[in-house]
Design a protein around this motif. Structure first.
Motif, PDB file in Angstrom:
ATOM      1  N   GLN A 137       0.893  -1.212   0.069  1.00 51.98           N
ATOM      2  CA  GLN A 137      -0.104  -0.013   0.195  1.00 51.98           C
ATOM      3  C   GLN A 137       0.926   1.253   0.086  1.00 51.98           C
ATOM      4  OE1 GLN A 137      -2.489  -1.065   3.283  1.00 51.98           O
ATOM      5  NE2 GLN A 137      -4.163  -1.149   2.201  1.00 51.98           N
ATOM      6  N   ALA A 138       2.015   0.965   0.091  1.00 57.18           N
ATOM      7  CA  ALA A 138       2.969   2.366   0.065  1.00 57.18           C
ATOM      8  C   ALA A 138       3.225   2.938  -1.198  1.00 57.18           C
ATOM      9  CB  ALA A 138       4.445   1.609   0.420  1.00 57.18           C
ATOM     10  N   THR A 139       3.244   4.284  -1.266  1.00 58.30           N
ATOM     11  CA  THR A 139       3.505   5.293  -2.472  1.00 58.30           C
ATOM     12  C   THR A 139       4.915   5.171  -2.469  1.00 58.30           C
ATOM     13  OG1 THR A 139       1.678   6.648  -1.529  1.00 58.30           O
ATOM     14  CG2 THR A 139       3.350   7.376  -3.046  1.00 58.30           C
ATOM     15  N   SER A 195       8.574   6.195  -2.766  1.00 53.66           N
ATOM     16  CA  SER A 195       9.536   7.222  -2.246  1.00 53.66           C
ATOM     17  C   SER A 195      10.706   7.208  -2.711  1.00 53.66           C
ATOM     18  CB  SER A 195       9.228   7.489  -0.788  1.00 53.66           C
ATOM     19  OG  SER A 195       7.859   7.554  -0.297  1.00 53.66           O
ATOM     20  N   TRP A 252      14.047   5.717  -0.034  1.00 48.58           N
ATOM     21  CA  TRP A 252      13.883   4.280  -0.291  1.00 48.58           C
ATOM     22  C   TRP A 252      15.172   4.075  -1.186  1.00 48.58           C
ATOM     23  CZ3 TRP A 252       8.906   1.970  -2.704  1.00 48.58           C
ATOM     24  CH2 TRP A 252       7.930   1.928  -1.836  1.00 48.58           C
ATOM     25  N   TYR A 293      19.419  10.926   2.215  1.00 50.88           N
ATOM     26  CA  TYR A 293      18.031  11.589   2.822  1.00 50.88           C
ATOM     27  C   TYR A 293      18.503  12.009   4.309  1.00 50.88           C
ATOM     28  CZ  TYR A 293      13.120  12.612   3.412  1.00 50.88           C
ATOM     29  OH  TYR A 293      12.082  13.260   3.470  1.00 50.88           O
ATOM     30  N   ASN A 346      17.382  15.586   5.857  1.00 44.61           N
ATOM     31  CA  ASN A 346      16.630  15.920   6.962  1.00 44.61           C
ATOM     32  C   ASN A 346      17.584  16.568   8.138  1.00 44.61           C
ATOM     33  OD1 ASN A 346      14.002  14.687   7.314  1.00 44.61           O
ATOM     34  ND2 ASN A 346      14.705  12.705   7.653  1.00 44.61           N
ATOM     35  N   GLY A 404       4.259   7.102   8.155  1.00 43.80           N
ATOM     36  CA  GLY A 404       5.415   7.037   6.964  1.00 43.80           C
ATOM     37  C   GLY A 404       6.606   7.712   7.874  1.00 43.80           C
ATOM     38  N   GLY A 426       9.652   6.436   7.677  1.00 42.55           N
ATOM     39  CA  GLY A 426      10.896   6.593   7.380  1.00 42.55           C
ATOM     40  C   GLY A 426      11.629   5.867   8.182  1.00 42.55           C
ATOM     41  N   HIS A 476      12.440  11.839  13.017  1.00 40.31           N
ATOM     42  CA  HIS A 476      11.728  12.759  13.757  1.00 40.31           C
ATOM     43  C   HIS A 476      11.211  12.097  15.130  1.00 40.31           C
ATOM     44  CE1 HIS A 476      12.014  15.328  10.578  1.00 40.31           C
ATOM     45  NE2 HIS A 476      11.421  14.586   9.609  1.00 40.31           N
ATOM     46  N   GLU A 485       5.714   2.373   9.432  1.00 38.28           N
ATOM     47  CA  GLU A 485       6.154   2.677   8.027  1.00 38.28           C
ATOM     48  C   GLU A 485       6.268   1.304   7.290  1.00 38.28           C
ATOM     49  OE1 GLU A 485       8.337   4.895   6.492  1.00 38.28           O
ATOM     50  OE2 GLU A 485       8.308   3.304   4.941  1.00 38.28           O
ATOM     51  N   ALA A 520      -0.575   3.878   6.124  1.00 45.11           N
ATOM     52  CA  ALA A 520      -1.818   5.034   6.717  1.00 45.11           C
ATOM     53  C   ALA A 520      -3.041   4.360   6.394  1.00 45.11           C
ATOM     54  CB  ALA A 520      -1.341   6.289   5.864  1.00 45.11           C
ATOM     55  N   GLN A 521      -3.081   3.670   5.412  1.00 48.78           N
ATOM     56  CA  GLN A 521      -4.461   2.994   5.107  1.00 48.78           C
ATOM     57  C   GLN A 521      -4.960   2.054   6.108  1.00 48.78           C
ATOM     58  OE1 GLN A 521      -1.864   3.216   3.068  1.00 48.78           O
ATOM     59  NE2 GLN A 521      -2.317   3.196   0.971  1.00 48.78           N
ATOM     60  N   ARG A 581       4.619  13.524   8.209  1.00 45.61           N
ATOM     61  CA  ARG A 581       5.584  14.622   7.235  1.00 45.61           C
ATOM     62  C   ARG A 581       5.933  13.984   5.967  1.00 45.61           C
ATOM     63  NH1 ARG A 581       9.911  18.319  10.476  1.00 45.61           N
ATOM     64  NH2 ARG A 581       8.438  18.059  12.211  1.00 45.61           N
ATOM     65  N   THR A 582       5.579  14.786   4.918  1.00 47.25           N
ATOM     66  CA  THR A 582       6.056  14.585   3.518  1.00 47.25           C
ATOM     67  C   THR A 582       5.762  13.030   3.292  1.00 47.25           C
ATOM     68  OG1 THR A 582       8.285  14.395   4.016  1.00 47.25           O
ATOM     69  CG2 THR A 582       7.649  16.522   3.341  1.00 47.25           C
ATOM     70  N   TYR A 629       2.609  10.236   2.326  1.00 40.85           N
ATOM     71  CA  TYR A 629       1.147   9.642   1.905  1.00 40.85           C
ATOM     72  C   TYR A 629       0.086  10.642   1.940  1.00 40.85           C
ATOM     73  CZ  TYR A 629      -3.167   7.355   2.118  1.00 40.85           C
ATOM     74  OH  TYR A 629      -4.601   6.934   2.136  1.00 40.85           O
TER      75      TYR A 629
END
Ligand SMILES: C[S@@+](CC[C@H](N)C(=O)[O-])C[C@H]1O[C@@H](n2cnc3c(N)ncnc32)[C@H](O)[C@@H]1O
Length: 245
Positions: free
Chosen positions: A13-15, A17, A21, A27, A31, A59, A61, A65, A80, A106-107, A122-123, A125
């Motif tokens: 279900q992940a978009t 990234s 990824w 990354y 950050n 999400g 990551g 954070h 995640e 998230a779903q 944060r950034t 989904y």
């Protein structure tokens, strides 16, 4: 059957990234450069301070954070869907009291109803139309009075937003704004500064965020080692109770 990382499970279900990824080390540099003045954290805290509360980062990551939330929250759960990142988050946060990392999307959040006070993404989904299943899930896991906060880049804000739209001309910031407004969010602009240690770090980060052509244009436009970047900070509070007449 429990949801899993198998085909058809939560990891599917992940978009995608590509930035985090495929280039998690770059990354990390990104950050560390982001929000150099702490503007996002100040705006977040002033809207819904999480001290003593149960926080979920959707999400998350590789968990960058989570430590800051954990300094004052009662518990912090990072969710995640990309297993290698969930693993990196576990390595980063291993042993931090009150922190847990769960595979999930998230779903389909791996959390009980009414178990969180702040759901933060944060950034991740929640990019506009299409994220309705995630909005419903956040509502399910929030306690009455709890807050969903979505932090995303502001594609209407120069110069970073201009570069975003050059690479994704179909993206319509006005449509996204209208979507969140229709779904009951209150949105504010937060102006931040990304500050890099050196020009090479800035170049490597622009290289994972943009096409080669746009990254070159961005570098030519900004000769130093900082980038002004606008964000949208969107919040929606779950009603605290039903009014019975
Ligand atoms: C650009 S990264 C941001 C990561 C982290 N929030 C941060 O700020 O460091 C986007 C993250 O969203 C995750 N993601 C993609 N699809 C998701 C989904 N359906 N539900 C939850 N997270 C998702 C990605 O795997 C990735 O970790």
């Amino acid at each position: 059957m429990a949801a899993s990382a198998s085909p058809g499970g939560w990891s599917s279900q992940a978009t995608p990234s590509p930035n985090i990824w495929h280039w998690p080390k770059i990354y990390e540099v990104e950050n560390r450069a982001q929000d150099a003045t702490g503007a996002i954290w100040r705006a977040l805290r002033s809207r819904h301070d999480w001290a003593g509360l149960d926080v979920v980062d959707v999400g998350c990551g590789d968990g960058f954070h989570l430590s800051l939330f954990a300094e004052t929250a009662r518990t912090v759960i990072g969710v995640e869907p990309h297993p290698p990142l969930a693993q990196r988050a576990r390595q980063r946060l291993g042993g931090t009291p009150g922190v847990d990392i769960r595979g999930g999307a998230a779903q389909q959040l791996p959390l009980a109803d009414r178990s969180a006070d702040l759901v933060h993404a944060r950034t991740a989904y929640f990019f506009g139309p299409g994220c309705e299943p995630g909005l419903a899930e956040a509502d399910r896991v929030l306690r009455p009075g709890g807050v969903l906060v979505v932090v995303d880049l502001d594609a209407a804000c120069s110069p970073y937003g201009d570069w975003m739209r050059l690479d994704a001309p179909q993206y319509d910031p006005g449509e996204v704004e209208a979507f969140f407004e229709q779904h009951g969010f209150d949105s504010i602009r937060v102006d931040t500064l990304w500050r890099f240690d050196d020009r090479a770090s800035m170049e490597s980060v622009l290289g994972i965020e943009f096409s080669a052509k746009v990254a070159q244009r961005a570098l030519a436009q900004l000769p130093g080692r900082t980038i002004p970047v606008g964000y949208r900070l969107r919040t929606r509070t779950k009603p605290a109770g039903v009014v019975v007449r």
